[in-house]
Design a protein around this motif. Structure first.
Motif, PDB file in Angstrom:
ATOM      1  N   GLN A  57       0.677  -1.144   0.072  1.00 27.81           N
ATOM      2  CA  GLN A  57      -0.191  -0.200   0.092  1.00 27.81           C
ATOM      3  C   GLN A  57       0.730   1.487   0.002  1.00 27.81           C
ATOM      4  OE1 GLN A  57      -2.552  -0.561   3.287  1.00 27.81           O
ATOM      5  NE2 GLN A  57      -4.168   0.798   2.187  1.00 27.81           N
ATOM      6  N   GLY A  58       0.426   2.299  -0.826  1.00 29.10           N
ATOM      7  CA  GLY A  58       1.026   3.472  -0.663  1.00 29.10           C
ATOM      8  C   GLY A  58       2.454   3.630  -1.358  1.00 29.10           C
ATOM      9  N   LEU A  59       2.919   2.409  -2.233  1.00 28.46           N
ATOM     10  CA  LEU A  59       3.914   2.516  -2.806  1.00 28.46           C
ATOM     11  C   LEU A  59       4.224   3.245  -4.119  1.00 28.46           C
ATOM     12  CD1 LEU A  59       7.055   1.183  -2.674  1.00 28.46           C
ATOM     13  CD2 LEU A  59       5.451   0.883  -0.682  1.00 28.46           C
ATOM     14  N   GLY A  60       2.812   3.628  -4.777  1.00 30.76           N
ATOM     15  CA  GLY A  60       2.891   4.532  -5.556  1.00 30.76           C
ATOM     16  C   GLY A  60       2.310   3.684  -7.099  1.00 30.76           C
ATOM     17  N   LYS A  61       1.453   2.566  -6.863  1.00 32.54           N
ATOM     18  CA  LYS A  61       0.951   1.807  -7.937  1.00 32.54           C
ATOM     19  C   LYS A  61       0.042   2.516  -8.877  1.00 32.54           C
ATOM     20  CE  LYS A  61      -0.924  -1.329  -5.166  1.00 32.54           C
ATOM     21  NZ  LYS A  61      -0.337  -0.632  -3.802  1.00 32.54           N
ATOM     22  N   SER A  62      -0.956   3.404  -8.243  1.00 38.28           N
ATOM     23  CA  SER A  62      -2.014   4.393  -8.970  1.00 38.28           C
ATOM     24  C   SER A  62      -1.017   5.446  -9.571  1.00 38.28           C
ATOM     25  CB  SER A  62      -2.882   4.913  -8.057  1.00 38.28           C
ATOM     26  OG  SER A  62      -3.427   4.006  -7.171  1.00 38.28           O
ATOM     27  N   THR A  63       0.034   5.936  -9.080  1.00 35.24           N
ATOM     28  CA  THR A  63       0.896   7.020  -9.688  1.00 35.24           C
ATOM     29  C   THR A  63       1.581   6.337 -10.793  1.00 35.24           C
ATOM     30  OG1 THR A  63       1.206   8.074  -7.573  1.00 35.24           O
ATOM     31  CG2 THR A  63       2.579   8.491  -9.187  1.00 35.24           C
ATOM     32  N   PHE A  64       2.159   5.158 -10.561  1.00 38.95           N
ATOM     33  CA  PHE A  64       2.683   4.661 -11.802  1.00 38.95           C
ATOM     34  C   PHE A  64       2.042   4.284 -12.946  1.00 38.95           C
ATOM     35  CE2 PHE A  64       5.587   1.142 -13.874  1.00 38.95           C
ATOM     36  CZ  PHE A  64       6.624   1.619 -13.649  1.00 38.95           C
ATOM     37  N   TYR A  84     -11.248   2.952  -9.212  1.00 31.99           N
ATOM     38  CA  TYR A  84     -12.143   2.486  -8.002  1.00 31.99           C
ATOM     39  C   TYR A  84     -11.718   3.469  -6.759  1.00 31.99           C
ATOM     40  CZ  TYR A  84     -13.821  -1.725 -10.590  1.00 31.99           C
ATOM     41  OH  TYR A  84     -14.229  -2.590 -11.481  1.00 31.99           O
ATOM     42  N   GLU A  85     -10.851   4.174  -6.816  1.00 35.49           N
ATOM     43  CA  GLU A  85     -10.313   4.786  -5.587  1.00 35.49           C
ATOM     44  C   GLU A  85     -10.543   6.305  -5.787  1.00 35.49           C
ATOM     45  OE1 GLU A  85      -6.678   2.798  -3.850  1.00 35.49           O
ATOM     46  OE2 GLU A  85      -8.386   2.030  -2.600  1.00 35.49           O
ATOM     47  N   HIS A  86     -10.055   6.772  -6.836  1.00 33.31           N
ATOM     48  CA  HIS A  86     -10.002   8.232  -6.978  1.00 33.31           C
ATOM     49  C   HIS A  86     -11.080   8.763  -7.886  1.00 33.31           C
ATOM     50  CE1 HIS A  86      -6.300   8.030  -4.399  1.00 33.31           C
ATOM     51  NE2 HIS A  86      -5.837   6.919  -5.505  1.00 33.31           N
ATOM     52  N   LEU A 111       2.076  18.776  -5.354  1.00 37.75           N
ATOM     53  CA  LEU A 111       0.591  18.250  -5.580  1.00 37.75           C
ATOM     54  C   LEU A 111      -0.471  18.918  -4.594  1.00 37.75           C
ATOM     55  CD1 LEU A 111      -1.512  16.399  -6.642  1.00 37.75           C
ATOM     56  CD2 LEU A 111      -0.583  14.667  -5.142  1.00 37.75           C
ATOM     57  N   ASN A 112      -0.056  19.388  -3.480  1.00 40.31           N
ATOM     58  CA  ASN A 112      -0.661  19.935  -2.212  1.00 40.31           C
ATOM     59  C   ASN A 112      -0.976  21.525  -2.831  1.00 40.31           C
ATOM     60  OD1 ASN A 112      -0.685  17.672  -0.669  1.00 40.31           O
ATOM     61  ND2 ASN A 112       0.716  18.489   0.917  1.00 40.31           N
ATOM     62  N   SER A 113      -0.449  22.112  -3.607  1.00 45.05           N
ATOM     63  CA  SER A 113      -0.495  23.572  -3.813  1.00 45.05           C
ATOM     64  C   SER A 113      -1.566  23.319  -4.929  1.00 45.05           C
ATOM     65  CB  SER A 113       0.529  24.251  -4.179  1.00 45.05           C
ATOM     66  OG  SER A 113       1.813  23.620  -4.465  1.00 45.05           O
TER      67      SER A 113
HETATM   68  N1  ATP Z   1       0.081  15.417  -1.674  1.00 42.79           N
HETATM   69  C1  ATP Z   1       0.928  14.406  -1.505  1.00 42.79           C
HETATM   70  N2  ATP Z   1       2.012  14.866  -1.165  1.00 42.79           N
HETATM   71  C2  ATP Z   1       3.141  13.944  -0.897  1.00 42.79           C
HETATM   72  N3  ATP Z   1       2.908  12.473  -1.125  1.00 42.79           N
HETATM   73  C3  ATP Z   1       1.485  12.161  -1.362  1.00 42.79           C
HETATM   74  C4  ATP Z   1       0.461  13.197  -1.505  1.00 42.79           C
HETATM   75  N4  ATP Z   1      -0.509  12.555  -1.990  1.00 42.79           N
HETATM   76  C5  ATP Z   1      -0.220  11.165  -1.983  1.00 42.79           C
HETATM   77  N5  ATP Z   1       1.056  11.097  -1.415  1.00 42.79           N
HETATM   78  C6  ATP Z   1       1.660   9.632  -1.279  1.00 42.79           C
HETATM   79  O1  ATP Z   1       1.815   9.193  -2.508  1.00 42.79           O
HETATM   80  C7  ATP Z   1       1.946   7.814  -2.500  1.00 42.79           C
HETATM   81  C8  ATP Z   1       1.791   7.181  -3.738  1.00 42.79           C
HETATM   82  O2  ATP Z   1       0.261   7.201  -3.925  1.00 42.79           O
HETATM   83  P1  ATP Z   1      -0.515   6.144  -4.730  1.00 42.79           P
HETATM   84  O3  ATP Z   1      -1.956   6.348  -4.710  1.00 42.79           O
HETATM   85  O4  ATP Z   1       0.077   6.247  -6.098  1.00 42.79           O
HETATM   86  O5  ATP Z   1      -0.167   4.675  -4.173  1.00 42.79           O
HETATM   87  P2  ATP Z   1      -0.808   3.302  -4.126  1.00 42.79           P
HETATM   88  O6  ATP Z   1       0.252   2.286  -4.238  1.00 42.79           O
HETATM   89  O7  ATP Z   1      -1.518   3.093  -5.585  1.00 42.79           O
HETATM   90  O8  ATP Z   1      -1.514   3.418  -3.096  1.00 42.79           O
HETATM   91  P3  ATP Z   1      -2.698   2.614  -2.437  1.00 42.79           P
HETATM   92  O9  ATP Z   1      -2.223   1.181  -2.144  1.00 42.79           O
HETATM   93  O10 ATP Z   1      -2.980   3.325  -1.059  1.00 42.79           O
HETATM   94  O11 ATP Z   1      -4.025   2.690  -3.341  1.00 42.79           O
HETATM   95  C9  ATP Z   1       1.294   7.362  -1.294  1.00 42.79           C
HETATM   96  O12 ATP Z   1       2.574   6.818  -0.310  1.00 42.79           O
HETATM   97  C10 ATP Z   1       0.874   8.667  -0.844  1.00 42.79           C
HETATM   98  O13 ATP Z   1       0.757   8.706   0.601  1.00 42.79           O
END
Ligand code: ATP
Length: 329
Positions: A57-64, A84-86, A111-113
């Motif tokens: 979880q949170g390793l960036g799969k969705s981002t990749f 399904y999540e965003h 991203l936050n800004s």
């Molecule tokens: N605004 C942000 N600033 C910094 N990091 C962020 C921000 N928003 C998300 N993240 C982090 O970016 C990382 C990648 O998010 P992502 O959704 O791609 O992961 P994921 O592997 O798909 O997660 P999950 O299993 O929770 O769906 C996560 O660790 C998340 O906490």
């Protein structure tokens, strides 16, 4: 003749026609756009193949996955992303951060800004608001350029089953005039008639593989890990996927993301403590199964999650990693 039945002669004729009409270069392979990865998996994601992307979880799969989607849309190929999540706004903000971050890598782009610009209550246009983010206006122009190629489907675990996925793919095919790259984020959320985890996984993974074959395009699906695999300090492998045997069997390529800090051999952490902290900023992508090349290869990508992205260029991992075992059929 039955569509499913063919001869080598007919296949040769189809290949020849594709080559002569210039559809060859782009026709069968969809590049991920991540430097170093495409050559390792046969030039990119191949038509008819199912690619699984897994990781804790949170390793960036969705981002990749979103970055791959964006790379394809930007090169003019339609993409359909089942999320399904965003929601769409969330993903659009991430795309803007990704573009602005690539244009300006400094910590000023976040991203936050971008998120807060969307949330501000004052009345003004998006491009006016983006003027306050370095490279924000240019980022908007880049996203606008491919915005009609990237289709987002707000999927839900209660409604979006394989049939709904199939009909959305058909709808996009009509709209775009060509078959889209399909991304499913994530697999275990796809609605299934089964309640048992293994039966669900099997139904969905087989359905997605059939879809890839039917549409003759790749399907990239994110897969969740078993709880046990989520412990930090442990390397996730493809046999940690929920319903792993069917998943790894059906998939043509299995990619697993891990945080580098979690999976480098211990001596790298103890002898160079200062440097070790930097490992946290890297994800290691392992190619655990590969029908189109060698398996077992690893690449590292620097993470810029504050900008909603990875660095696009993968590099070799110099350090020794724990648990070198890889999945074999
Ligand atoms: N605004 C942000 N600033 C910094 N990091 C962020 C921000 N928003 C998300 N993240 C982090 O970016 C990382 C990648 O998010 P992502 O959704 O791609 O992961 P994921 O592997 O798909 O997660 P999950 O299993 O929770 O769906 C996560 O660790 C998340 O906490």
């Amino acid at each position: 003749m039955d569509q499913q039945l063919t001869t080598v002669g007919a296949s040769l004729a189809r290949s020849d026609e594709r080559m002569l009409t210039g559809r060859n270069a782009a026709g069968r392979v969809w590049k991920t756009g991540f430097g170093g990865l495409d050559p390792l998996i046969g030039g990119g994601m191949r038509a008819g193949s199912l690619i699984l992307l897994a990781g804790p979880q949170g390793l960036g799969k969705s981002t990749f996955a979103l970055q791959i989607a964006r790379n394809n849309a930007a090169s003019g190929r339609p993409v359909l992303y089942f999320s399904y999540e965003h929601d769409a706004e969330d993903m659009t903000q991430k795309l803007l951060a990704m573009e602005a971050g690539e244009l300006d890598e400094s910590d000023q782009v976040r991203l936050n800004s971008i998120r807060s610009i969307f949330d501000d209550l004052w009345v003004s246009s998006l491009d006016h608001r983006l003027e306050s983010v370095p490279s924000g206006v240019e980022a908007l122009a880049k996203v606008s350029h491919y915005s009609e190629m990237l289709f987002l489907h707000r999927s839900t675990g209660t409604r979006t089953d394989l049939a709904a996925i199939q009909s959305a793919v058909e709808a996009v095919r009509e709209l775009a005039g060509t078959t889209p790259l399909v991304v499913v984020d994530y697999m275990q959320k796809v609605k299934s008639s089964h309640t048992d985890d293994d039966a669900r996984s099997t139904e969905v993974v087989e359905g997605l593989k059939d879809l890839a074959i039917d549409i003759s395009a790749p399907v990239l699906a994110i897969a969740a890990a078993e709880k046990e695999a989520l412990r930090s300090g442990r390397r996730m492998r493809s046999n940690d996927l929920r319903g792993s045997s069917a998943l790894a069997y059906e998939a043509d390529v299995v990619l697993v993301l891990n945080n580098k800090f979690d999976i480098v051999a211990r001596h790298h952490l103890t002898y160079d403590v200062g440097n070790a902290e930097r490992f946290r900023d890297y994800a290691v992508l392992s190619i655990e199964k590969n029908r189109f090349g060698r398996d077992g290869a690893v690449l590292q990508f620097r993470t810029r999650f504050d900008q909603g992205r990875f660095d696009a260029e993968g590099t070799d991992v110099q350090e020794q990693l724990i648990d070198e075992r890889i999945f074999r059929e």
